[in-house]
Design a protein around this motif. Sequence first.
Motif, PDB file in Angstrom:
ATOM      1  N   ALA A 105      40.523  42.646  26.561  1.00  0.00           N
ATOM      2  CA  ALA A 105      41.441  42.889  27.674  1.00  0.00           C
ATOM      3  C   ALA A 105      41.376  44.344  28.129  1.00  0.00           C
ATOM      4  N   SER A 122      39.924  45.523  31.816  1.00  0.00           N
ATOM      5  CA  SER A 122      40.862  46.211  32.703  1.00  0.00           C
ATOM      6  C   SER A 122      40.330  47.571  33.142  1.00  0.00           C
ATOM      7  N   MET A 149      37.278  47.175  35.449  1.00  0.00           N
ATOM      8  CA  MET A 149      37.705  46.645  36.746  1.00  0.00           C
ATOM      9  C   MET A 149      38.158  47.764  37.684  1.00  0.00           C
ATOM     10  N   TYR A 195      35.631  41.146  36.430  1.00  0.00           N
ATOM     11  CA  TYR A 195      36.117  41.891  35.265  1.00  0.00           C
ATOM     12  C   TYR A 195      37.603  41.653  35.042  1.00  0.00           C
ATOM     13  N   SER A 196      38.336  41.363  36.107  1.00  0.00           N
ATOM     14  CA  SER A 196      39.735  40.982  35.947  1.00  0.00           C
ATOM     15  C   SER A 196      39.848  39.698  35.137  1.00  0.00           C
ATOM     16  N   ALA A 213      39.380  40.424  31.497  1.00  0.00           N
ATOM     17  CA  ALA A 213      40.605  40.960  30.917  1.00  0.00           C
ATOM     18  C   ALA A 213      41.628  39.861  30.667  1.00  0.00           C
ATOM     19  N   GLN A 214      41.766  38.922  31.616  1.00  0.00           N
ATOM     20  CA  GLN A 214      42.740  37.844  31.452  1.00  0.00           C
ATOM     21  C   GLN A 214      42.401  36.962  30.257  1.00  0.00           C
ATOM     22  N   GLY A 221      52.342  48.003  35.120  1.00  0.00           N
ATOM     23  CA  GLY A 221      51.810  47.969  36.476  1.00  0.00           C
ATOM     24  C   GLY A 221      52.779  48.536  37.501  1.00  0.00           C
ATOM     25  N   PHE A 267      47.016  50.595  26.930  1.00  0.00           N
ATOM     26  CA  PHE A 267      47.259  50.342  28.345  1.00  0.00           C
ATOM     27  C   PHE A 267      48.156  51.408  28.966  1.00  0.00           C
ATOM     28  N   THR A 280      47.049  53.648  32.209  1.00  0.00           N
ATOM     29  CA  THR A 280      47.918  54.007  33.335  1.00  0.00           C
ATOM     30  C   THR A 280      47.820  55.492  33.652  1.00  0.00           C
TER      31      THR A 280
END
Length: 284
Positions: free
Chosen positions: A38, A42, A45, A57-58, A61-62, A158, A227, A231
């Motif tokens: 993942a 991410s 992407m 690529y999304s 990750a999913q 997000g 993650f 960010t």
Amino acid sequence: MHAGIINAGGFLILRLSDVVSLSNGALEVLAAVGGATALFGSVVMLTQTSVKAGLAYSTVAQMGFMMLQCGLGAFPAALLHIVAHSLYKAHAFLSSGSVIDLARASSTPSPGGQPHPARLAVAMVAVFTVALGVAALFGATLQQKPGAFALGAILLLGLVHLLANAIDERPNLYVIAKSAILASAVAVAYFALQAGAEWLTAASLPATQSLKGPLDLAIVMVVILSFGTVTLFQSVMAHHAQAPFWQALYVHLSHGLYLNTIANRLVLRHWPRAAALRPLSTKA
């Protein structure tokens, strides 16, 4: 392809969840590999200039998120993720032709460019506070439901840039309140859907498992912190795009860290080339 091939891994794990859940080692391997997948999908992407490659690529990750949820014992959450991903990706592919124009039309950069690091940190703290509070209301705490909590925290990450822009150089009480309400609504919707999926699948899937030990806790914390770093990476990389280090890193990431090339070379090294190059025989 999504129904028959891409979702096959998650579907098979869910079908065999009663067996897989008996092995703590198997669950830990699933969580570690899923979290790494993942994170890889991410980050790569974010560097793609092709909409199609970005969507691909999304999807990587999913699938990693689904394996992570299964590894943390959140099988109902993984099933909900499959359904949600199908709807999201169908919309993404159908609207991919107009997404660039939409992004340009809705682009509203903040007065200072990228959000200030301090404001970004405040936004991240606010997001985790909302995640902790709403998760506690639905009984999806880190101890009780680590899979649902981890994905909820990542989902809310997000919204960090949205909140950071709301408290940027010209803070407005209305904008801040609206952004906070939006973040809370997203958190409530996510954890409510998780609770609904768990109730609907109570007779078909194993119950969501609680945190089993320090290794599971370490995996969850590493995934969330990773993650959170991504960010920050989005903000820092855009602000220092001309620096040689970030330019080199961008090139490597845009090529998927060359994992596809390495995999192709390994396959070609062991695959019988003679059979692949042999012409097909024709019969009259």
